[in-house]
Write a protein that holds these residues in place. Structure first.
Motif, PDB file in Angstrom:
ATOM      1  N   ALA A 114       0.820  -1.211   0.000  1.00 16.45           N
ATOM      2  CA  ALA A 114       0.000   0.000   0.000  1.00 16.45           C
ATOM      3  C   ALA A 114       0.854   1.262   0.000  1.00 16.45           C
ATOM      4  O   ALA A 114       0.477   2.281  -0.596  1.00 16.45           O
ATOM      5  N   GLU A 115       2.015   1.193   0.633  1.00 16.79           N
ATOM      6  CA  GLU A 115       2.885   2.376   0.739  1.00 16.79           C
ATOM      7  C   GLU A 115       3.500   2.788  -0.591  1.00 16.79           C
ATOM      8  O   GLU A 115       4.089   3.870  -0.693  1.00 16.79           O
ATOM      9  N   ALA A 116       3.351   1.957  -1.638  1.00 18.71           N
ATOM     10  CA  ALA A 116       3.921   2.304  -2.945  1.00 18.71           C
ATOM     11  C   ALA A 116       3.337   3.597  -3.497  1.00 18.71           C
ATOM     12  O   ALA A 116       3.988   4.301  -4.272  1.00 18.71           O
ATOM     13  N   ILE A 117       2.121   3.947  -3.089  1.00 14.66           N
ATOM     14  CA  ILE A 117       1.509   5.188  -3.566  1.00 14.66           C
ATOM     15  C   ILE A 117       2.316   6.401  -3.117  1.00 14.66           C
ATOM     16  O   ILE A 117       2.274   7.463  -3.761  1.00 14.66           O
ATOM     17  N   GLY A 118       3.088   6.250  -2.059  1.00  9.64           N
ATOM     18  CA  GLY A 118       3.862   7.370  -1.538  1.00  9.64           C
ATOM     19  C   GLY A 118       5.065   7.736  -2.375  1.00  9.64           C
ATOM     20  O   GLY A 118       5.684   8.771  -2.130  1.00  9.64           O
ATOM     21  N   ALA A 119       5.396   6.905  -3.366  1.00 13.12           N
ATOM     22  CA  ALA A 119       6.583   7.158  -4.185  1.00 13.12           C
ATOM     23  C   ALA A 119       6.242   7.701  -5.570  1.00 13.12           C
ATOM     24  O   ALA A 119       7.137   7.851  -6.398  1.00 13.12           O
ATOM     25  N   PRO A 149      -4.237   8.878   2.186  1.00  7.60           N
ATOM     26  CA  PRO A 149      -3.362   9.458   3.215  1.00  7.60           C
ATOM     27  C   PRO A 149      -1.916   8.978   3.117  1.00  7.60           C
ATOM     28  O   PRO A 149      -1.018   9.609   3.692  1.00  7.60           O
ATOM     29  N   LEU A 150      -1.669   7.892   2.380  1.00  8.04           N
ATOM     30  CA  LEU A 150      -0.311   7.377   2.219  1.00  8.04           C
ATOM     31  C   LEU A 150       0.430   8.042   1.064  1.00  8.04           C
ATOM     32  O   LEU A 150       1.626   7.803   0.880  1.00  8.04           O
ATOM     33  N   ALA A 151      -0.248   8.860   0.278  1.00  7.98           N
ATOM     34  CA  ALA A 151       0.374   9.520  -0.862  1.00  7.98           C
ATOM     35  C   ALA A 151       1.347  10.598  -0.399  1.00  7.98           C
ATOM     36  O   ALA A 151       1.206  11.161   0.695  1.00  7.98           O
ATOM     37  N   ASP A 152       2.330  10.889  -1.251  1.00  2.57           N
ATOM     38  CA  ASP A 152       3.259  11.980  -0.972  1.00  2.57           C
ATOM     39  C   ASP A 152       2.470  13.294  -0.908  1.00  2.57           C
ATOM     40  O   ASP A 152       1.648  13.571  -1.785  1.00  2.57           O
ATOM     41  N   PRO A 153       2.700  14.126   0.100  1.00  6.22           N
ATOM     42  CA  PRO A 153       1.967  15.391   0.206  1.00  6.22           C
ATOM     43  C   PRO A 153       2.146  16.306  -1.007  1.00  6.22           C
ATOM     44  O   PRO A 153       1.304  17.177  -1.241  1.00  6.22           O
ATOM     45  N   SER A 154       3.236  16.120  -1.759  1.00  2.89           N
ATOM     46  CA  SER A 154       3.455  16.967  -2.930  1.00  2.89           C
ATOM     47  C   SER A 154       2.894  16.363  -4.215  1.00  2.89           C
ATOM     48  O   SER A 154       2.998  16.968  -5.285  1.00  2.89           O
ATOM     49  N   ALA A 155       2.296  15.172  -4.146  1.00  2.00           N
ATOM     50  CA  ALA A 155       1.789  14.510  -5.349  1.00  2.00           C
ATOM     51  C   ALA A 155       0.556  15.228  -5.882  1.00  2.00           C
ATOM     52  O   ALA A 155      -0.221  15.827  -5.135  1.00  2.00           O
ATOM     53  N   ARG A 156       0.389  15.143  -7.195  1.00  2.00           N
ATOM     54  CA  ARG A 156      -0.871  15.568  -7.792  1.00  2.00           C
ATOM     55  C   ARG A 156      -1.896  14.456  -7.598  1.00  2.00           C
ATOM     56  O   ARG A 156      -1.677  13.321  -8.023  1.00  2.00           O
ATOM     57  N   LEU A 157      -3.016  14.795  -6.983  1.00  2.00           N
ATOM     58  CA  LEU A 157      -4.137  13.872  -6.832  1.00  2.00           C
ATOM     59  C   LEU A 157      -5.228  14.358  -7.785  1.00  2.00           C
ATOM     60  O   LEU A 157      -5.861  15.390  -7.543  1.00  2.00           O
ATOM     61  N   VAL A 158      -5.416  13.624  -8.865  1.00  2.00           N
ATOM     62  CA  VAL A 158      -6.224  14.107  -9.982  1.00  2.00           C
ATOM     63  C   VAL A 158      -7.490  13.261 -10.114  1.00  2.00           C
ATOM     64  O   VAL A 158      -7.419  12.060 -10.394  1.00  2.00           O
ATOM     65  N   ALA A 159      -8.643  13.883  -9.904  1.00  2.00           N
ATOM     66  CA  ALA A 159      -9.930  13.219 -10.119  1.00  2.00           C
ATOM     67  C   ALA A 159     -10.293  13.339 -11.591  1.00  2.00           C
ATOM     68  O   ALA A 159     -10.302  14.442 -12.142  1.00  2.00           O
ATOM     69  N   LEU A 190      -7.732  21.147 -14.113  1.00  4.43           N
ATOM     70  CA  LEU A 190      -8.193  22.267 -13.301  1.00  4.43           C
ATOM     71  C   LEU A 190      -7.558  22.191 -11.924  1.00  4.43           C
ATOM     72  O   LEU A 190      -7.728  21.188 -11.214  1.00  4.43           O
ATOM     73  N   ALA A 191      -6.823  23.225 -11.538  1.00  2.66           N
ATOM     74  CA  ALA A 191      -6.296  23.292 -10.175  1.00  2.66           C
ATOM     75  C   ALA A 191      -7.439  23.642  -9.243  1.00  2.66           C
ATOM     76  O   ALA A 191      -8.229  24.556  -9.513  1.00  2.66           O
ATOM     77  N   LEU A 192      -7.535  22.904  -8.156  1.00  5.53           N
ATOM     78  CA  LEU A 192      -8.610  23.128  -7.213  1.00  5.53           C
ATOM     79  C   LEU A 192      -8.140  24.057  -6.100  1.00  5.53           C
ATOM     80  O   LEU A 192      -6.947  24.213  -5.860  1.00  5.53           O
ATOM     81  N   ALA A 193      -9.085  24.685  -5.421  1.00  7.93           N
ATOM     82  CA  ALA A 193      -8.761  25.735  -4.459  1.00  7.93           C
ATOM     83  C   ALA A 193      -7.914  25.187  -3.328  1.00  7.93           C
ATOM     84  O   ALA A 193      -8.036  24.030  -2.935  1.00  7.93           O
ATOM     85  N   GLU A 194      -7.063  26.026  -2.828  1.00 10.12           N
ATOM     86  CA  GLU A 194      -6.161  25.638  -1.747  1.00 10.12           C
ATOM     87  C   GLU A 194      -6.843  25.800  -0.394  1.00 10.12           C
ATOM     88  O   GLU A 194      -7.187  26.906   0.002  1.00 10.12           O
ATOM     89  N   PRO A 195      -7.065  24.681   0.331  1.00  4.66           N
ATOM     90  CA  PRO A 195      -7.642  24.825   1.664  1.00  4.66           C
ATOM     91  C   PRO A 195      -6.687  25.571   2.588  1.00  4.66           C
ATOM     92  O   PRO A 195      -5.478  25.560   2.371  1.00  4.66           O
ATOM     93  N   PRO A 196      -7.191  26.200   3.637  1.00  9.94           N
ATOM     94  CA  PRO A 196      -6.310  26.943   4.548  1.00  9.94           C
ATOM     95  C   PRO A 196      -5.218  26.044   5.113  1.00  9.94           C
ATOM     96  O   PRO A 196      -5.464  24.937   5.571  1.00  9.94           O
ATOM     97  N   GLY A 197      -3.979  26.537   5.026  1.00  7.25           N
ATOM     98  CA  GLY A 197      -2.868  25.835   5.633  1.00  7.25           C
ATOM     99  C   GLY A 197      -2.313  24.686   4.818  1.00  7.25           C
ATOM    100  O   GLY A 197      -1.401  24.007   5.269  1.00  7.25           O
ATOM    101  N   MET A 198      -2.839  24.457   3.617  1.00  9.07           N
ATOM    102  CA  MET A 198      -2.359  23.334   2.814  1.00  9.07           C
ATOM    103  C   MET A 198      -1.761  23.841   1.514  1.00  9.07           C
ATOM    104  O   MET A 198      -2.434  24.546   0.762  1.00  9.07           O
ATOM    105  N   ALA A 199      -0.509  23.497   1.246  1.00  9.90           N
ATOM    106  CA  ALA A 199       0.128  23.911   0.002  1.00  9.90           C
ATOM    107  C   ALA A 199      -0.299  22.961  -1.106  1.00  9.90           C
ATOM    108  O   ALA A 199      -0.366  21.749  -0.915  1.00  9.90           O
ATOM    109  N   ARG A 200      -0.556  23.493  -2.266  1.00  5.71           N
ATOM    110  CA  ARG A 200      -0.986  22.721  -3.405  1.00  5.71           C
ATOM    111  C   ARG A 200       0.162  22.589  -4.417  1.00  5.71           C
ATOM    112  O   ARG A 200       0.764  23.597  -4.784  1.00  5.71           O
ATOM    113  N   PRO A 201       0.445  21.377  -4.927  1.00 11.98           N
ATOM    114  CA  PRO A 201       1.376  21.276  -6.031  1.00 11.98           C
ATOM    115  C   PRO A 201       0.747  21.860  -7.293  1.00 11.98           C
ATOM    116  O   PRO A 201      -0.472  21.858  -7.423  1.00 11.98           O
ATOM    117  N   THR A 202       1.569  22.337  -8.206  1.00  9.91           N
ATOM    118  CA  THR A 202       1.027  22.892  -9.445  1.00  9.91           C
ATOM    119  C   THR A 202       1.402  22.004 -10.622  1.00  9.91           C
ATOM    120  O   THR A 202       2.176  21.081 -10.488  1.00  9.91           O
TER     121      THR A 202
END
Length: 202
Positions: A114-119, A149-159, A190-202
């Motif tokens: 499961a942790e492979a998503i983090g790479a 939640p196991l994804a890298d915080p800097s990854a693009r999560l694209v719906a 489409l880049a989605l809005a940045e929630p407070p306190g969370m940096a968004r990758p571009t």
């Protein structure tokens, strides 16, 4: 009054099923082209095998491989009590998928943990809808809720969605992991809005 998740799911699924075949094909081709534009040779991508009325088509997986990407597909498993577990991941190879639960198809073993998503830097996530803050409406099974939640915080999560499945607001839960982007056939990435306190990758 805001629609419930169940009402939203029913409406979106009905609209998808009613879509004319030629429209579905054209949208799938557009999504495939836009998705391939997001990868570079050598990238590893978590994607999925579209089934039924889901936007996209299985041919997008071959297109990603042809573009030089390593494509990982989800493997869904439950514990003894029937509770969804975080997804495992198997490398996609043309002709190498087998039938799985929930009407899906999955890679044959060996599987990555499961942790492979983090790479990976790009995770393409199935969705019924997403809103401007990144809240995703899925089918409710819970596999991605336990995996994202196991994804890298800097990854693009694209719906990956149809154009009219991007909403201003959707009902969400505290545990929801927000999508960073939506990918639609007509509007592209489409880049989605940045929630407070969370940096968004571009």
């Amino acid at each position: 009054m805001q629609e419930t998740k169940a009402e939203l799911r029913a409406g979106i699924l009905a609209a998808r099923r009613a879509l004319a075949a030629e429209v579905r094909t054209a949208e799938a081709e557009a999504l495939c082209a836009r998705l391939v534009d997001l990868v570079r040779p050598g990238d590893t991508v978590c994607a999925y095998f579209p089934v039924g009325s889901e936007p996209g088509a299985p041919t997008m997986l071959d297109a990603l491989v042809s573009a030089g990407a390593i494509v990982l597909l989800p493997v869904a498993r439950e514990d003894a009590a029937g509770t969804p577990l975080p997804l495992l991941w198997g490398e996609y190879r043309k002709g190498g998928l087998v039938a799985a639960g929930h009407g899906l198809r999955e890679p044959s073993p060996p599987w990555r943990p499961a942790e492979a998503i983090g790479a990976v830097a790009l995770v393409v996530v199935p969705a019924l809808a997403v809103d401007r803050s990144g809240t995703r409406l899925g089918r409710g099974a819970g596999f991605y809720d336990r995996s994202l939640p196991l994804a890298d915080p800097s990854a693009r999560l694209v719906a990956m969605l149809r154009d009219d499945e991007v909403f201003d607001a959707l009902p969400g839960e505290p545990h929801d992991v927000p999508m960073t982007h939506a990918l639609t056939p007509g509007r592209g990435l489409l880049a989605l809005a940045e929630p407070p306190g969370m940096a968004r990758p571009t």
